[in-house]
Design an enzyme around this catalytic site. Sequence first.
Site, short mmCIF file in Angstrom:
data_model
loop_
_atom_site.label_atom_id
_atom_site.label_comp_id
_atom_site.label_asym_id
_atom_site.label_seq_id
_atom_site.Cartn_x
_atom_site.Cartn_y
_atom_site.Cartn_z
N CYS A 40 -62.36 11.20 14.03
CA CYS A 40 -61.59 12.40 13.76
C CYS A 40 -62.41 13.66 13.99
O CYS A 40 -63.64 13.62 14.07
CB CYS A 40 -61.15 12.44 12.29
SG CYS A 40 -60.08 11.09 11.80
N CYS A 44 -59.50 17.29 10.21
CA CYS A 44 -58.40 16.32 10.11
C CYS A 44 -57.70 16.44 8.76
O CYS A 44 -58.34 16.49 7.71
CB CYS A 44 -58.94 14.90 10.29
SG CYS A 44 -57.59 13.68 10.39
N CYS A 71 -58.00 9.57 16.44
CA CYS A 71 -57.01 9.77 15.39
C CYS A 71 -55.74 10.35 16.01
O CYS A 71 -55.81 11.23 16.86
CB CYS A 71 -57.59 10.73 14.35
SG CYS A 71 -56.43 11.19 13.05
N CYS A 74 -55.20 14.30 14.01
CA CYS A 74 -55.97 15.51 14.36
C CYS A 74 -56.23 15.63 15.86
O CYS A 74 -56.71 16.66 16.33
CB CYS A 74 -57.29 15.56 13.59
SG CYS A 74 -58.47 14.27 14.04
#
Length: 191
Positions: A40, A44, A71, A74
């Site tokens: 991430c 995030c 991810c 994000c």
Amino acid sequence: MIDVVAEFPDWKTCDQARLARDRSYDGVFFSGVKSTGIYCRPVCPVRPAKSVNVSFYPSAAAAEQAGYRPCLRCRPEAAPGSPAWMGTATTVGRAMRLIHTGYLDSNSVHQLAETLGIGSRHLARLFSQYLEATPSQVAATVRLQRAKRLIDTTDLTLAEIAFASGFGSIRRFNAVFQNLYGRPPSSLRRL
């Protein structure tokens, strides 16, 4: 743009920035979560993982190389400094690099657009927006600058310079110089 030369922050700094969702670190590092296999951005919105399960990487590529997947919340591919974040300026930059290497000396604007993965009309709009010139005009300027540099710095004949600069003919080479400088290229060499 992200400063590539900057020193990578230590683990503690990265962890504090991740827990605080500090926007100033967005794009500076990526955190990989061992328990989920996901990496991430520091911003995030997902509940932060336990610090013992987290490792930090200087780039998305490094996190992927370590076996993590991006991810979906994000979107690490959209972090500051990434091509997606830079948007259309990235496409224009890629086009300019290709033009500077002489791509349009042997290919068409349509082929350049295909290489970039966009349509030629969109490429023309981007060049108009960012450079107020067409790709062909930019290529002509690059070609002329290359020729002028060779005239000033080498002992090549003018014919050799014309072809080395990307001009298709000596006649075109002479016409472009006459049009821009008001004199033939041979007079520039005498200067």
